[in-house]
Scaffold this motif. Structure first.
Motif, PDB file in Angstrom:
ATOM      1  N   ASP B  66      24.822 -82.610  54.934  1.00  0.00           N
ATOM      2  CA  ASP B  66      25.160 -82.571  53.515  1.00  0.00           C
ATOM      3  C   ASP B  66      26.198 -83.671  53.292  1.00  0.00           C
ATOM      4  O   ASP B  66      27.314 -83.575  53.809  1.00  0.00           O
ATOM      5  CB  ASP B  66      25.737 -81.200  53.157  1.00  0.00           C
ATOM      6  N   PRO B  67      25.853 -84.710  52.525  1.00  0.00           N
ATOM      7  CA  PRO B  67      26.734 -85.881  52.469  1.00  0.00           C
ATOM      8  C   PRO B  67      28.176 -85.587  52.032  1.00  0.00           C
ATOM      9  O   PRO B  67      29.081 -86.275  52.471  1.00  0.00           O
ATOM     10  CB  PRO B  67      26.043 -86.818  51.476  1.00  0.00           C
ATOM     11  N   ILE B  68      28.369 -84.587  51.181  1.00  0.00           N
ATOM     12  CA  ILE B  68      29.753 -84.369  50.729  1.00  0.00           C
ATOM     13  C   ILE B  68      30.621 -83.757  51.824  1.00  0.00           C
ATOM     14  O   ILE B  68      31.831 -83.705  51.700  1.00  0.00           O
ATOM     15  CB  ILE B  68      29.850 -83.511  49.441  1.00  0.00           C
ATOM     16  N   HIS B  69      30.004 -83.292  52.897  1.00  0.00           N
ATOM     17  CA  HIS B  69      30.802 -82.702  53.981  1.00  0.00           C
ATOM     18  C   HIS B  69      30.861 -83.579  55.223  1.00  0.00           C
ATOM     19  O   HIS B  69      31.392 -83.168  56.244  1.00  0.00           O
ATOM     20  CB  HIS B  69      30.242 -81.330  54.356  1.00  0.00           C
ATOM     21  N   ILE B  70      30.279 -84.752  55.152  1.00  0.00           N
ATOM     22  CA  ILE B  70      30.245 -85.597  56.354  1.00  0.00           C
ATOM     23  C   ILE B  70      31.588 -86.293  56.584  1.00  0.00           C
ATOM     24  O   ILE B  70      32.136 -86.920  55.688  1.00  0.00           O
ATOM     25  CB  ILE B  70      29.108 -86.635  56.245  1.00  0.00           C
ATOM     26  N   ILE B  71      32.111 -86.139  57.790  1.00  0.00           N
ATOM     27  CA  ILE B  71      33.388 -86.769  58.118  1.00  0.00           C
ATOM     28  C   ILE B  71      33.288 -87.613  59.381  1.00  0.00           C
ATOM     29  O   ILE B  71      34.214 -88.311  59.742  1.00  0.00           O
ATOM     30  CB  ILE B  71      34.486 -85.711  58.353  1.00  0.00           C
ATOM     31  N   ASP B  72      32.178 -87.513  60.098  1.00  0.00           N
ATOM     32  CA  ASP B  72      32.113 -88.184  61.393  1.00  0.00           C
ATOM     33  C   ASP B  72      30.999 -89.225  61.433  1.00  0.00           C
ATOM     34  O   ASP B  72      30.054 -89.190  60.639  1.00  0.00           O
ATOM     35  CB  ASP B  72      31.895 -87.151  62.498  1.00  0.00           C
ATOM     36  N   VAL B  73      31.121 -90.136  62.385  1.00  0.00           N
ATOM     37  CA  VAL B  73      30.198 -91.261  62.476  1.00  0.00           C
ATOM     38  C   VAL B  73      28.765 -90.842  62.787  1.00  0.00           C
ATOM     39  O   VAL B  73      27.823 -91.391  62.249  1.00  0.00           O
ATOM     40  CB  VAL B  73      30.688 -92.246  63.554  1.00  0.00           C
ATOM     41  N   ARG B  74      28.597 -89.830  63.662  1.00  0.00           N
ATOM     42  CA  ARG B  74      27.233 -89.452  64.049  1.00  0.00           C
ATOM     43  C   ARG B  74      26.466 -88.893  62.869  1.00  0.00           C
ATOM     44  O   ARG B  74      25.327 -89.271  62.607  1.00  0.00           O
ATOM     45  CB  ARG B  74      27.256 -88.389  65.138  1.00  0.00           C
ATOM     46  N   SER B  75      27.098 -87.949  62.162  1.00  0.00           N
ATOM     47  CA  SER B  75      26.425 -87.369  60.998  1.00  0.00           C
ATOM     48  C   SER B  75      26.106 -88.474  60.010  1.00  0.00           C
ATOM     49  O   SER B  75      25.037 -88.518  59.418  1.00  0.00           O
ATOM     50  CB  SER B  75      27.322 -86.326  60.332  1.00  0.00           C
ATOM     51  N   SER B  76      27.061 -89.379  59.855  1.00  0.00           N
ATOM     52  CA  SER B  76      26.891 -90.460  58.909  1.00  0.00           C
ATOM     53  C   SER B  76      25.732 -91.377  59.327  1.00  0.00           C
ATOM     54  O   SER B  76      24.941 -91.820  58.490  1.00  0.00           O
ATOM     55  CB  SER B  76      28.206 -91.235  58.846  1.00  0.00           C
ATOM     56  N   ALA B  77      25.608 -91.634  60.626  1.00  0.00           N
ATOM     57  CA  ALA B  77      24.542 -92.513  61.119  1.00  0.00           C
ATOM     58  C   ALA B  77      23.167 -91.948  60.774  1.00  0.00           C
ATOM     59  O   ALA B  77      22.272 -92.669  60.340  1.00  0.00           O
ATOM     60  CB  ALA B  77      24.667 -92.692  62.629  1.00  0.00           C
ATOM     61  N   VAL B  78      23.009 -90.645  60.964  1.00  0.00           N
ATOM     62  CA  VAL B  78      21.720 -90.010  60.690  1.00  0.00           C
ATOM     63  C   VAL B  78      21.507 -89.897  59.178  1.00  0.00           C
ATOM     64  O   VAL B  78      20.444 -90.235  58.651  1.00  0.00           O
ATOM     65  CB  VAL B  78      21.630 -88.630  61.370  1.00  0.00           C
ATOM     66  N   ALA B  79      22.557 -89.456  58.476  1.00  0.00           N
ATOM     67  CA  ALA B  79      22.453 -89.254  57.030  1.00  0.00           C
ATOM     68  C   ALA B  79      22.133 -90.568  56.314  1.00  0.00           C
ATOM     69  O   ALA B  79      21.438 -90.591  55.307  1.00  0.00           O
ATOM     70  CB  ALA B  79      23.745 -88.661  56.483  1.00  0.00           C
ATOM     71  N   ARG B  80      22.634 -91.666  56.843  1.00  0.00           N
ATOM     72  CA  ARG B  80      22.400 -92.992  56.266  1.00  0.00           C
ATOM     73  C   ARG B  80      20.902 -93.281  56.134  1.00  0.00           C
ATOM     74  O   ARG B  80      20.462 -93.983  55.240  1.00  0.00           O
ATOM     75  CB  ARG B  80      23.111 -94.010  57.177  1.00  0.00           C
ATOM     76  N   GLN B  81      20.100 -92.728  57.041  1.00  0.00           N
ATOM     77  CA  GLN B  81      18.652 -92.966  57.009  1.00  0.00           C
ATOM     78  C   GLN B  81      17.951 -92.019  56.032  1.00  0.00           C
ATOM     79  O   GLN B  81      16.824 -92.249  55.647  1.00  0.00           O
ATOM     80  CB  GLN B  81      18.023 -92.786  58.404  1.00  0.00           C
ATOM     81  N   ASP B 144      34.613 -75.849  44.061  1.00  0.00           N
ATOM     82  CA  ASP B 144      33.812 -74.798  44.691  1.00  0.00           C
ATOM     83  C   ASP B 144      32.959 -75.308  45.850  1.00  0.00           C
ATOM     84  O   ASP B 144      32.572 -74.547  46.719  1.00  0.00           O
ATOM     85  CB  ASP B 144      32.895 -74.131  43.662  1.00  0.00           C
ATOM     86  N   GLU B 145      32.678 -76.593  45.849  1.00  0.00           N
ATOM     87  CA  GLU B 145      31.883 -77.152  46.941  1.00  0.00           C
ATOM     88  C   GLU B 145      32.748 -77.439  48.153  1.00  0.00           C
ATOM     89  O   GLU B 145      32.253 -77.687  49.250  1.00  0.00           O
ATOM     90  CB  GLU B 145      31.168 -78.446  46.511  1.00  0.00           C
ATOM     91  N   ALA B 146      34.073 -77.444  47.939  1.00  0.00           N
ATOM     92  CA  ALA B 146      35.037 -77.625  49.027  1.00  0.00           C
ATOM     93  C   ALA B 146      34.723 -78.819  49.914  1.00  0.00           C
ATOM     94  O   ALA B 146      34.703 -78.719  51.138  1.00  0.00           O
ATOM     95  CB  ALA B 146      35.122 -76.352  49.865  1.00  0.00           C
ATOM     96  N   SER B 147      34.486 -79.968  49.298  1.00  0.00           N
ATOM     97  CA  SER B 147      34.228 -81.150  50.103  1.00  0.00           C
ATOM     98  C   SER B 147      35.523 -81.649  50.732  1.00  0.00           C
ATOM     99  O   SER B 147      36.559 -81.715  50.079  1.00  0.00           O
ATOM    100  CB  SER B 147      33.634 -82.262  49.244  1.00  0.00           C
ATOM    101  N   GLU B 148      35.429 -82.024  52.004  1.00  0.00           N
ATOM    102  CA  GLU B 148      36.581 -82.560  52.726  1.00  0.00           C
ATOM    103  C   GLU B 148      36.942 -83.948  52.210  1.00  0.00           C
ATOM    104  O   GLU B 148      38.005 -84.473  52.512  1.00  0.00           O
ATOM    105  CB  GLU B 148      36.261 -82.666  54.225  1.00  0.00           C
TER     106      GLU B 148
END
Lengths: 314, 573
Positions: B66-81, B144-148
């Protein structure tokens, strides 16, 4: 029997209370903050407080524990702090994977362990007996993680026969999945296998010295019939006890084996959760381990009664 | 073949618009140059080369998609695609259009209008419109979405009212037309456009993502729906993630059939899997870099690139003996220690040349913002005598009068213990007693937040290519504490310069402001300046179209759009 079962089920309650209190206290005493792990590089105190409130981490510990208990009674283990996923759902899959690995290991351990034990008991004090028992002592003494690494090195890196990590791959066939299972299952099976071998041997030796075995021989029964029909059945009780206890060993051993082999099971989930201070996952997996342990013991007790009709529970 | 002309055309169009826009105003210099450079990254035409699965390693499992909760490079690498953003970075870290065809910025730098590409679709089949961006940005800001990462929007008009529930929407974002999306800032913030390439700003179909029920919250993270080149088809928690091509991708269907990420935490195991042909790229294990980079067997497979990353140790300025008082600055003491450390030695002996000594704060990989004068004349060189002299000047001759042993706190991974131990030795050479103190990550970050350390290891990998990341986040006094300024360093002159730079729209002036600020920080030495980082990976020669940038920190290529990547097969000419 029904009364006994009820009693045993009720006894789970104090065990669980004790275990969860100890775990809960320990994880909160340890330094480290899950919220900060979740926030990563940009820790904003305002957002952090909001997350803390949302997860109930701002409440006193006693309240947090009571909330955990209240949910536990309803079969709800809460949500992972890091992934936001329900713990029951997350651990459900992992638990299945751990059971799959542990049961496979158990089967290997029982078959090979008893076989080795019987063979050794057939020729006590012979070279074969010594060899078997040396193997058994080695099996008990070798650390699981070391053995795992060595097997990876030999069968994975050197011979390229077997995959060294993971449980499955997308679109993998049954055979490929089975290949993934072999190394971790064998690694995990080693310790219980060695113990079962030793117990089988001594138990068999004891039984083989009994009068009725001599009688059986005297009436002309073959060795195979004596061993399997007469001796083994009577030697089973201590073996079953050990197998029951072994199961606990397998579960804890699974923590190491799963880590070494990247097996997506409960043990590895717990280790990962500790590394992230994901409290609900830690508590949830410890609780699951505890329940399994108690249940296995219960099942073992029931099997006793089934194997040995003289045992009656009231 | 269809994708190629389309990309060139959109690139040209973007270039023209960007040049017009440039005449009137401006955003980061980076963003400008960028639009004129949009070329397809694939040099070879992949005739008959479509298909296949690209297999990449991940050091750890993805935490969330879920992009609004992504804080790390790995999640970001996959989410980018999986997702699209308005803009993204190319291999030279220039800003290029993604879902935005082009954009303009009002002369005061406060209003951004993005004109979206038409016909882009979510994986669910619905068209992406400006309304979706309004919803996605609102979702990011929604309490309410509590995004970091909600505070990335803090300069947007109405953010604080919305967060404090005094408004029921984020008034600063709007969709004046079906394909135009507008953002209004409350004060000028030059790097803003650049930050919009962060994955947290990805557009999501809110009908899929917004679910009230608590356990459904997680569902979107596990079953993401984006508008990017690939779709998630399989996620084996802890072991693998499989993405398959989105044939309706707005830039044309990807050349690959699928991307398979394998979670392999151990770099040795990754390397082995690569050697066995189970991976198409790998990171290189500690101790093997020199051997591998020279190995004939890996000829043409070794890639090396400077990263937008810095490594350092911070002095806790709230603690003795580093604390500055009104009439007694302790900067000479901190400078002394900067002279005491032989960075070249650590780079050679421990890091196998993976890093380079850090001479400034803005890393050289940030080429447009880097100050070459700082490289030519580094502020600190290894000089034991100078270190001893400064120690004496600062009132600590022979390392005396330290209130306690200087504990060096670090999070225990990779070669960090060796580096800490080496620094301990260098300190001992100038009679300063240092002691390593290891901690696991959660403990480490908690100590940082609480300020419970004397000296601590720090590093920063830029999440957007702008000096703002390094100078503002890591050193501005408003970020004192865990947000970035771990040293708790406060310097009014520095703060003023950086604040001005953030608001300055002229790139030339902005650069000078940052350079001035950088000089002050170097002089005051709130850090033990150590290294800039490089990325070193092996990539199979048949994999074409991956261009490693200064933000691709490992072999998962977090800054690469994999849609134009293909695998050259020997059987096709």
């Amino acid at each position: 029997m029904a009364y006994y079962l009820l009693k045993r089920f009720l006894s789970i309650i104090p065990v669980l209370l004790g275990i969860t209190i100890i775990t809960f206290t320990a994880i909160h005493l340890a330094p480290g903050d899950p919220i900060q792990v979740r926030m990563g590089q940009r820790y904003d105190p305002v957002i952090a407080e909001q997350l803390r409130a949302e997860l109930g981490l701002d409440k006193p510990l006693v309240v947090q524990y009571l909330v955990f208990l209240k949910d536990l009674v309803r079969g709800d283990l809460g949500f992972s702090y890091i992934k936001g996923q329900p713990v029951t759902q997350l651990l459900g899959d992992k638990f299945g994977n751990t059971l799959y690995l542990s049961l496979s290991a158990m089967i290997i351990a029982i078959i090979l362990g008893m076989l080795v034990g019987i063979v050794a008991a057939m020729r006590p004090q012979s070279a074969l007996d010594y060899l078997m028992m040396i193997l058994a002592v080695a099996g008990v003494s070798i650390p699981v993680f070391w053995l795992g690494l060595m097997l990876q090195l030999v069968f994975g890196s050197y011979f390229h026969w077997l995959p060294v990590s993971g449980m499955t791959e997308y679109g993998a066939t049954v055979w490929e999945n089975f290949k993934h299972l072999i190394l971790p299952a064998v690694t995990l099976a080693t310790v219980p296998m060695a113990i079962i071998a030793r117990i089988t041997r001594s138990s068999m030796l004891e039984v083989m010295g009994q009068d009725y075995i001599r009688t059986a021989r005297a009436k002309g029964l073959g060795t195979r019939a004596i061993i399997f029909r007469h001796a083994l059945k009577n030697a089973l009780i201590p073996i079953i006890t050990v197998i029951g206890n072994m199961f606990a060993l397998l579960l804890t051993g699974a923590v190491l084996t799963e880590t070494v082999f990247s097996w997506p099971g409960l043990g590895r989930a717990m280790v990962d959760a500790i590394g992230q201070r994901d409290f609900p996952i830690i508590l949830g997996s410890v609780t699951l381990f505890a329940v399994t342990f108690v249940m296995v013991n219960l099942i073992v007790d029931i099997i006793y009664a089934w194997v040995d009709p003289r045992i009656r529970y009231t | 073949m269809a994708p190629q002309p389309f990309r060139v055309f959109s690139g040209l169009l973007a270039a023209v618009v960007a040049i017009c826009v440039a005449a009137s105003l401006l955003v980061a210099a980076g963003s400008l140059g960028s639009c004129t450079k949009t070329e397809p990254e694939t040099a070879t035409t992949p005739v008959g080369q479509t298909g296949g699965t690209l297999r990449l390693p991940l050091d750890a499992d993805v935490l969330t998609l879920d992009p609004i909760h992504i804080i790390d490079v790995r999640s970001s690498a996959v989410a980018r695609q999986i997702y699209s953003t308005l803009v993204r970075f190319d291999k030279d870290l220039q800003l290029v259009p993604d879902l935005a065809e082009n954009w303009d910025v009002s002369p005061d730098g406060l209003r951004f209008t993005f004109y979206l590409k038409k016909g882009a679709k979510f994986h669910s089949g619905r068209e992406v419109t400006a309304k979706d961006f309004v919803n996605s940005f609102t979702r990011l800001a929604n309490l309410d979405e509590a995004s970091e990462r909600a505070n990335l929007l803090r300069d947007v008009v109405g953010y604080h009212e919305f967060r404090e529930r005094n408004a029921d929407c984020l008034t600063g974002v709007s969709a004046p037309e079906r394909y135009s999306f507008q953002i209004q800032l409350s004060k000028p913030y030059s790097p803003f456009l650049t930050t919009l390439a962060m994955i947290n700003f990805a557009v999501v179909p809110c009908e899929e993502a917004d679910v009230d029920a608590e356990d459904q919250h997680y569902d979107f993270a596990n079953h993401p729906v984006g508008s990017g080149p690939f779709k998630l088809v399989d996620w084996q928690t802890g072991s693998s993630i499989r993405l398959e091509a989105n044939v309706d991708y707005f830039e044309g269907a990807p050349f690959l059939d699928a991307v398979l990420y394998k979670v392999i935490p151990d770099v040795e195991a990754q390397f082995k899997a690569y050697a066995d042909g189970e991976l198409d790229a790998t990171n290189i294990p500690v101790g093997k870099l020199r051997e591998v980079s020279k190995d004939e067997a890996y000829r043409g497979q070794f890639h090396h690139k400077d990263l937008l990353a810095v490594q350092f140790y911070v002095f806790n300025m709230d603690k003795e003996p580093w604390k500055d008082r009104l009439f007694s600055s302790k900067k000479t003491l901190r400078q002394a220690l900067n002279y005491a450390v032989n960075r070249e030695y650590i780079v050679e002996e421990i890091l196998e040349g993976r890093c380079e000594p850090l001479t400034g704060i803005i890393p050289p990989a940030l080429t447009e913002w880097y100050n070459p004068a700082i490289r030519d004349e580094p502020r600190y060189r290894y000089d034991v005598n100078e270190a001893r002299r400064l120690l004496e000047v600062s009132g600590h001759p022979q390392g005396m009068f330290f209130p306690e042993t200087t504990r060096l706190l670090y999070n225990d991974f990779s070669v960090q213990p060796d580096i800490a131990s080496q620094i301990e030795d260098f300190f001992r050479d100038v009679s300063v007693k240092g002691k390593r103190q290891a901690a696991d990550f959660p403990t480490f970050v908690e100590k940082i937040r609480e300020g419970d350390f004397i000296v601590a290891r720090g590093d920063c990998v830029a999440d957007y290519p702008d000096p703002d990341v390094f100078l503002w986040r890591l050193l501005a006094s408003e970020n004192s504490g865990a947000y970035g300024n771990w040293a708790r360093w406060r310097n009014d002159e520095f703060d003023t310069l950086v604040e001005q730079a953030r608001a300055e729209l002229d790139p030339g002036k902005r650069r000078l402001l940052y350079w001035q600020a950088e000089r002050i920080a170097l002089e005051e030495a709130p850090w033990l300046f150590l290294f800039t980082q490089t990325v070193n990976i092996l990539l199979k020669p048949e994999v074409k179209g991956i261009a490693i940038s200064g933000m691709d920190i490992d072999a998962s290529f977090p800054n690469n759009d994999l849609s134009r990547v293909f695998i050259m097969r020997a059987d096709v000419n």
